[in-house]
Design a protein around this motif. Sequence first.
Motif, PDB file in Angstrom:
ATOM      1  N   ALA A 134       8.377  -2.699   3.213  1.00  0.00           N
ATOM      2  CA  ALA A 134       7.067  -2.046   2.901  1.00  0.00           C
ATOM      3  C   ALA A 134       6.214  -2.958   2.094  1.00  0.00           C
ATOM      4  CB  ALA A 134       7.116  -0.812   2.200  1.00  0.00           C
ATOM      5  N   ALA A 135       6.541  -3.990   1.114  1.00  0.00           N
ATOM      6  CA  ALA A 135       5.923  -4.806   0.563  1.00  0.00           C
ATOM      7  C   ALA A 135       5.410  -6.119   1.250  1.00  0.00           C
ATOM      8  CB  ALA A 135       6.757  -5.421  -0.699  1.00  0.00           C
ATOM      9  N   ARG A 136       5.940  -6.182   2.059  1.00  0.00           N
ATOM     10  CA  ARG A 136       5.567  -7.289   3.047  1.00  0.00           C
ATOM     11  C   ARG A 136       4.454  -6.797   3.983  1.00  0.00           C
ATOM     12  NH1 ARG A 136       5.282  -7.493   8.049  1.00  0.00           N
ATOM     13  NH2 ARG A 136       6.675  -5.743   8.632  1.00  0.00           N
ATOM     14  N   MET A 137       4.496  -5.388   4.676  1.00  0.00           N
ATOM     15  CA  MET A 137       3.336  -4.829   5.041  1.00  0.00           C
ATOM     16  C   MET A 137       2.015  -5.182   4.151  1.00  0.00           C
ATOM     17  SD  MET A 137       5.013  -1.442   6.625  1.00  0.00           S
ATOM     18  CE  MET A 137       6.255  -1.619   8.173  1.00  0.00           C
ATOM     19  N   LEU A 138       2.317  -4.525   2.818  1.00  0.00           N
ATOM     20  CA  LEU A 138       1.300  -4.539   1.829  1.00  0.00           C
ATOM     21  C   LEU A 138       0.547  -5.822   1.871  1.00  0.00           C
ATOM     22  CD1 LEU A 138       2.175  -1.980  -0.693  1.00  0.00           C
ATOM     23  CD2 LEU A 138       0.600  -1.623   1.094  1.00  0.00           C
ATOM     24  N   ILE A 139       1.360  -6.952   1.611  1.00  0.00           N
ATOM     25  CA  ILE A 139       0.762  -8.229   1.739  1.00  0.00           C
ATOM     26  C   ILE A 139      -0.077  -8.675   2.922  1.00  0.00           C
ATOM     27  CG2 ILE A 139       1.653 -11.003   1.442  1.00  0.00           C
ATOM     28  CD1 ILE A 139       3.751  -9.937  -0.375  1.00  0.00           C
ATOM     29  N   ARG A 145      -7.290 -10.030   7.893  1.00  0.00           N
ATOM     30  CA  ARG A 145      -8.552  -9.055   8.258  1.00  0.00           C
ATOM     31  C   ARG A 145      -7.793  -8.021   9.266  1.00  0.00           C
ATOM     32  NH1 ARG A 145     -13.549 -13.131   9.776  1.00  0.00           N
ATOM     33  NH2 ARG A 145     -14.231 -13.476   7.918  1.00  0.00           N
ATOM     34  N   ILE A 146      -6.825  -8.328  10.218  1.00  0.00           N
ATOM     35  CA  ILE A 146      -6.296  -7.295  11.225  1.00  0.00           C
ATOM     36  C   ILE A 146      -5.169  -6.594  10.483  1.00  0.00           C
ATOM     37  CG2 ILE A 146      -7.030  -8.675  13.043  1.00  0.00           C
ATOM     38  CD1 ILE A 146      -4.256  -9.719  13.319  1.00  0.00           C
ATOM     39  N   ALA A 147      -4.832  -6.942   9.199  1.00  0.00           N
ATOM     40  CA  ALA A 147      -3.922  -5.923   8.522  1.00  0.00           C
ATOM     41  C   ALA A 147      -2.459  -6.370   9.036  1.00  0.00           C
ATOM     42  CB  ALA A 147      -4.355  -4.648   8.362  1.00  0.00           C
ATOM     43  N   ASP A 148      -1.651  -5.452   8.828  1.00  0.00           N
ATOM     44  CA  ASP A 148      -0.178  -5.860   8.966  1.00  0.00           C
ATOM     45  C   ASP A 148       0.185  -5.453  10.620  1.00  0.00           C
ATOM     46  OD1 ASP A 148       2.451  -6.239   8.385  1.00  0.00           O
ATOM     47  OD2 ASP A 148       3.026  -4.142   8.856  1.00  0.00           O
TER      48      ASP A 148
END
Length: 338
Positions: A134-139, A145-148
């Motif tokens: 989940a931390a990877r997703m937030l990084i 720009r296109i997020a995770d």
Amino acid sequence: MNRCTYLLPIRRTAFTAAEGSELTDYFRTLNEAGCDVLVVDGSPAPVFQQHAEIWHARIRHEPVDRSFGYLNDKVNGIHTGVGLAATEKIILADDDIRYTPAEIDRVCELLENFKVVRPQNFLSPLPWWARMEAARMLINRATLRIADYPGTCAFRRATMLRVGHYDGDVLFDNEEIIRHFARAGAAINYATNLFVQKRAPRFRKWIEQRPRQAYEDFGLRMKTALFFGMPILAMAIGYAWGLKGFFLYLLTLCLIAVALAVAGRLRGTASQYFPWSVCFFAPLWIIERSLSSYWALYWHVAHGGYPFGDKILSKGIGRDWIGGGRIAAEAAARQPNE
């Protein structure tokens, strides 16, 4: 009348009754939301038959069309499903994705005005290894720009047939399909505040995914070089400035990682789906990815790729990654403010 096709490509080497029952319950939810559930199953014949016995009354359960010859068999399943889909709107999802009826509604609504919809994922439940993920997703959410990168997307069948096949010989097919759509000029909605649950993997599965995710990044040379360089830099600093310098380096790395995760959590509505505690697992993910990059390098040198299913795939990303990525980032930047 069904409003969309929910396309699930799946492959299992063994039948698991608990998983089959849990998916049956999920299929019931999808049916009630107006989805025609289509499972394209690449499992061996005995497993396929067991799946058919428990699912036949609720879904369409079809084998993979073997005329498609991509190394990533999931892609063969996707193209099989697109050919068999009975509706124009298709929601494609990995087997660990869990939509709610409200999210199905929202995706179908967005497909009225866009050709492709790319939502986001959040992990639940959250054992410690899932908190690292989940931390990877937030990084990613903070830096892209296109997020995770989600494990699901939705598109119009006619659009998929128009743009043709994407590179199916890659490990990172979830994003390759999006960048293929972008490069072909399809109108994409980067729904960075539409969060869909992704079930956390079991620990054994998570361990298996570590070198694979690192291998997927090998085509991104700067990013890979950064993770390869972190242990080397740590040793160099420790040699030159001793333990004090080494711990200062680690502290700086930890602060940067946590700050990026916090920034990702503050973007849009992510704070509703990611608890604060996830941010403090970001340094662990940075360290894990750095070590996993060397693990992936072993696979590259010793085996020429990384296994996916019963094949070794040498490519992490494909032909549309760079060009499609630029177009995707520009399109995401033009979308209305979150």
